[in-house]
Design a protein around this motif. Structure first.
Motif, PDB file in Angstrom:
ATOM      1  N   ASP A 141       0.812  -1.210   0.000  1.00  0.00           N
ATOM      2  CA  ASP A 141       0.000   0.000   0.000  1.00  0.00           C
ATOM      3  C   ASP A 141       0.850   1.266   0.000  1.00  0.00           C
ATOM      4  OD1 ASP A 141      -2.487  -1.381   0.085  1.00  0.00           O
ATOM      5  OD2 ASP A 141      -2.132  -1.787   2.207  1.00  0.00           O
ATOM      6  N   GLY A 142       2.026   1.215  -0.563  1.00  0.00           N
ATOM      7  CA  GLY A 142       2.899   2.377  -0.577  1.00  0.00           C
ATOM      8  C   GLY A 142       4.136   2.116   0.235  1.00  0.00           C
ATOM      9  N   VAL A 143       4.470   3.041   1.135  1.00  0.00           N
ATOM     10  CA  VAL A 143       5.633   2.865   1.990  1.00  0.00           C
ATOM     11  C   VAL A 143       5.196   2.811   3.441  1.00  0.00           C
ATOM     12  CG1 VAL A 143       7.307   3.906   0.423  1.00  0.00           C
ATOM     13  CG2 VAL A 143       6.043   5.355   2.004  1.00  0.00           C
ATOM     14  N   GLN A 144       5.930   2.041   4.215  1.00  0.00           N
ATOM     15  CA  GLN A 144       5.625   1.877   5.633  1.00  0.00           C
ATOM     16  C   GLN A 144       6.815   2.327   6.459  1.00  0.00           C
ATOM     17  OE1 GLN A 144       4.233  -2.023   6.682  1.00  0.00           O
ATOM     18  NE2 GLN A 144       4.120  -1.571   8.874  1.00  0.00           N
ATOM     19  N   LEU A 145       6.545   3.096   7.493  1.00  0.00           N
ATOM     20  CA  LEU A 145       7.597   3.570   8.378  1.00  0.00           C
ATOM     21  C   LEU A 145       8.084   2.420   9.248  1.00  0.00           C
ATOM     22  CD1 LEU A 145       9.118   6.169   9.167  1.00  0.00           C
ATOM     23  CD2 LEU A 145       7.416   6.507  10.963  1.00  0.00           C
ATOM     24  N   ALA A 146       9.403   2.251   9.303  1.00  0.00           N
ATOM     25  CA  ALA A 146       9.959   1.108  10.022  1.00  0.00           C
ATOM     26  C   ALA A 146      11.262   1.493  10.704  1.00  0.00           C
ATOM     27  CB  ALA A 146      10.206  -0.055   9.062  1.00  0.00           C
ATOM     28  N   TYR A 147      11.620   0.701  11.711  1.00  0.00           N
ATOM     29  CA  TYR A 147      12.945   0.775  12.304  1.00  0.00           C
ATOM     30  C   TYR A 147      13.810  -0.306  11.658  1.00  0.00           C
ATOM     31  CZ  TYR A 147      11.169   3.855  15.975  1.00  0.00           C
ATOM     32  OH  TYR A 147      10.622   4.904  16.657  1.00  0.00           O
ATOM     33  N   LYS A 148      14.940   0.125  11.105  1.00  0.00           N
ATOM     34  CA  LYS A 148      15.925  -0.812  10.570  1.00  0.00           C
ATOM     35  C   LYS A 148      16.939  -1.059  11.685  1.00  0.00           C
ATOM     36  CE  LYS A 148      19.269  -1.374   6.781  1.00  0.00           C
ATOM     37  NZ  LYS A 148      19.845  -0.724   5.567  1.00  0.00           N
ATOM     38  N   VAL A 149      16.893  -2.262  12.262  1.00  0.00           N
ATOM     39  CA  VAL A 149      17.716  -2.582  13.422  1.00  0.00           C
ATOM     40  C   VAL A 149      18.835  -3.524  12.993  1.00  0.00           C
ATOM     41  CG1 VAL A 149      17.759  -3.489  15.769  1.00  0.00           C
ATOM     42  CG2 VAL A 149      15.708  -2.329  14.923  1.00  0.00           C
ATOM     43  N   GLN A 150      20.072  -3.133  13.311  1.00  0.00           N
ATOM     44  CA  GLN A 150      21.242  -3.937  12.960  1.00  0.00           C
ATOM     45  C   GLN A 150      21.929  -4.411  14.238  1.00  0.00           C
ATOM     46  OE1 GLN A 150      23.564  -2.153   9.546  1.00  0.00           O
ATOM     47  NE2 GLN A 150      22.250  -0.400   9.968  1.00  0.00           N
ATOM     48  N   ILE A 151      22.008  -5.735  14.381  1.00  0.00           N
ATOM     49  CA  ILE A 151      22.667  -6.340  15.532  1.00  0.00           C
ATOM     50  C   ILE A 151      23.693  -7.338  15.011  1.00  0.00           C
ATOM     51  CG2 ILE A 151      22.384  -7.714  17.629  1.00  0.00           C
ATOM     52  CD1 ILE A 151      19.524  -6.699  17.823  1.00  0.00           C
TER      53      ILE A 151
END
Length: 702
Positions: free
Chosen positions: A158-168
């Motif tokens: 549905d378009g773009v979704q706001l997200a947290y890109k988490v790198q561990i």
């Protein structure tokens, strides 16, 4: 509802060149050019990327043998759209080399919805995102760097979704992951591993697999404090980035005992005396000497303890390492020698100075992975390293394993966006090839199972290794090829990695047999990796390799033609078809009964969607054994769909329904014994109509 679509550069390449020899070729989101004057990178973006160029930010650039490459990140409301990037390559001669366009078409409605997500809807916050990702990953081993959470946009239906890109990033077997969590509720949207092992002995690395593990999870705060303390202590003991001029010596296998002795019967448990003829005493160049102590730390390799078990790197007081297999000091010298030598080889190909690839000390742990029988390349942010496990044959005893993992580092250091598409299988396949290329150049390399990857570490009771002669493996463009995946195509089962290593290695052997140098083959393949972004497919990478061969060796097309033939043999590329005629679509052709007939292969139809209810049918008679390929290129602001029907005009055989400005392709092979009538239909979905705004081209070849 259709998914949110890519705005592909291939859709905008209908232009006329002033130079008679100017040409372009488009494969999905990659376009390569010849004899096209580039202008500035910004002008290239405006001409070939169009309206999406307004949201692009230059994030880095690098140079290669052929030119300079500019990498742009697409932004929306100040945040990056993940895996939405554009790479523009301009030759040192001012000619446009290629454009790799993964930019996303963002409508005004989608932008407005995104603004609301960013400023009006509640968000869980960075700390909560880190906690959620930590639990998802079940971190059970020490961290290699502090966890990081950044807000990004993720493309969704549905378009773009706001997200947290988490790198561990943690020690193996926990390893590293990138996770995308919904900014609103913390739910997992997608993830991928940043630890790239040489084989999937214990199954694919996934969060789902980690969730089933027994045992507790480390405390995040304590683990983060511990890694910060450890990194502070290590700052004062970094490797020298400049050559010291001080050399040592050490015993190595080159490339491995089986190849050197031409003996299949050697195993990990063979008597020590069996290995004696396989040792070489080699120079260890540009070592670090501190207070009379020699350490294996140089301008290109830094042996250090990174992962468990805690094994201190070996040192000597005279620069002579005399250890042999079974002693960790031998693992140290074997790895140092092969990586140092390989980097110097890369530089001998011309990749020096501003064109360098990993021209720096790369951290390496020769006894890591908690003793597991595997090895990996891991990265996180600006840091990366190699680690080799001990189990069965020590991985650090086999040059194939060492150089395979170095291949991952090569990829990541040329293209920091190397992810998505077929990059999983290509990363593994290239690593196998890179190792195989070196082994092939050694004394018995051309005669002792040249088709084997991991000649010493694999092809035994521990694991079966991989092959680089799987010419029976065929590519299917409708699939995506991840690392180490078992694939069955047309009744043939193979490992996805072999689908990519095979055409590379078979090109090498064919060209060497034709009197061409291994150096030139490797130079072409390395050069082709520059100027690409995320989501690279095998078709795109193969096209880039063939194009690099043409540009590096314009007066010797043996290189380009050999690569082309080997990629065609795996169905990765199609046969080059001579230019065909063009024709104009004529109405009324809204049904199969009134379809326009196309009788000549490689015909380009210039069509128009006259209204949003328009359907355009085209009729083709396909002879037995031939394959019809139909390619629909809409104008850059429209979305038209492509369908293929049987001879009755109603039974659908294939379809492609990609997005605004995106190229649709379908194919069908006539496996019968008589000619078959097929109908190709172009259907309006959204965008422009009429003589000005409704234009498209349809190419039909067989």
């Amino acid at each position: 509802m259709k998914t949110f679509r890519l705005s592909l550069v291939a859709a905008t390449l209908c232009f006329a060149f002033s130079h008679a020899q100017a040409a372009s070729q488009s494969v999905d989101s990659l376009s390569v050019f010849s004899n096209v004057k580039a202008g500035s990178p910004q002008q290239v973006l405006q001409q070939y990327v169009g309206q999406s160029a307004a949201g692009l930010t230059l994030v880095r650039s690098n140079e290669s043998l052929l030119g300079k490459h500019y990498y742009y990140q697409q932004m929306l409301h100040g945040l990056p759209i993940d895996q939405a990037d554009v790479a523009v390559s301009i030759g040192h001669n001012g000619q446009l080399l290629k454009v790799h366009n993964q930019a996303r078409q963002v409508s005004a409605e989608d932008a407005a919805k995104a603004f609301k997500q960013l400023h009006s809807l509640s968000k869980i916050g960075n700390e909560a995102a880190l906690d959620r990702a930590w639990a998802n990953m079940k971190v059970q081993h020490a961290l290699l760097k502090a966890p990081q959470a950044d807000m990004v946009w993720v493309v969704g239906k549905d378009g773009v979704q706001l997200a947290y890109k988490v790198q561990i990033a943690a020690e193996m077997p926990t390893g590293g992951f990138v996770q995308y969590l919904s900014a609103q509720d913390g739910s997992l949207l997608k993830s991928y591993s940043t630890s790239l092992p040489r084989h999937a002995k214990n199954g694919e690395r996934s969060l789902e697999a980690r969730a089933t593990l027994l045992g507790g999870t480390l405390d995040r705060a304590a683990a983060t404090q511990a890694v910060a303390k450890r990194q502070a202590q290590q700052l004062s003991s970094g490797a020298l980035a400049t050559p010291s001029g001080i050399n040592g010596t050490g015993f190595v296998f080159d490339p491995d005992p089986r190849t050197t002795l031409n003996n299949d019967s050697i195993t990990d448990t063979s008597a020590a005396s069996v290995f004696e003829p396989a040792y070489f005493n080699k120079p260890l160049r540009d070592l670090t000497v501190t207070n009379g102590v020699y350490s294996l730390s140089g301008p290109f390799v830094n042996i250090k303890n990174i992962e468990s078990p805690a094994t201190a790197p070996s040192t000597t007081t005279n620069g002579a390492w005399t250890a042999k297999r079974g002693n960790n000091a031998f693992d140290d010298t074997n790895v140092y020698f092969h990586l140092d030598q390989n980097q110097r080889y890369i530089q001998s190909l011309g990749f020096t100075g501003t064109k360098s690839i990993i021209n720096r000390p790369l951290d390496v742990d020769t006894d890591g992975l908690n003793g597991d029988d595997n090895s990996h390349y891991s990265y996180g942010g600006a840091t990366d390293y190699l680690a080799f496990g001990h189990g069965c044959v020590n991985d650090s005893e086999d040059a194939d394993v060492i150089l395979h993992e170095y291949g991952h580092a090569i990829h990541r250091n040329i293209n920091s966006n190397w992810s998505g598409g077929d990059t999983g299988a290509m990363g593994e396949g290239f690593g196998d090839y890179w190792a195989g290329s070196y082994s092939y150049s050694t004394a018995n390399g051309k005669t002792y199972h040249p088709e084997w990857a991991f000649s010493w570490d694999g092809h035994n009771s521990c694991w079966g290794g991989r092959m680089m002669n799987r010419t029976d493996a065929k590519y299917n463009s409708s699939k995506t090829y991840g690392a180490h995946s078992s694939v069955t195509e047309n009744g043939v089962t193979f490992v996805s990695d072999e689908l990519w290593s095979t055409p590379l290695f078979q090109s090498l052997t064919a060209l060497v047999a034709a009197g061409k140098s291994r150096d030139n083959v490797d130079k072409i393949i390395l050069e082709a990796h520059f100027g690409l972004g995320s989501g690279v497919t095998m078709r795109q990478m193969a096209t880039s390799i063939v194009n690099a061969a043409k540009n590096l060796f314009p007066n010797d097309l043996t290189y380009a033609n050999t690569f082309q033939a080997k990629f065609e043999a795996q169905n990765i590329l199609g046969a080059v078809v001579p230019p065909g005629p063009s024709m104009n679509e004529t109405e009324s052709n809204n049904t199969a009964a009134t379809a326009n007939t196309v009788s000549t292969t490689n015909t380009t139809v210039n069509g128009t969607m006259s209204a949003n209810s328009d359907l355009d049918f085209f009729k083709v008679s396909l002879n037995p054994g031939l394959t019809l390929s139909a390619t629909l290129t809409p104008n850059s602001t429209s979305d038209y769909d492509l369908h293929l029907f049987d001879s009755n005009g109603t039974t659908q055989l294939a379809s492609s329904v990609k997005g605004t400005g995106q190229v649709d392709t379908v194919s069908y092979k006539n496996t019968g014994t008589s000619p078959k009538t097929l109908y190709v239909r172009v259907k309006y979905y959204s965008g422009g109509t009429g003589a000005t705004n409704g234009k498209y081209t349809l190419n039909l070849k067989w």
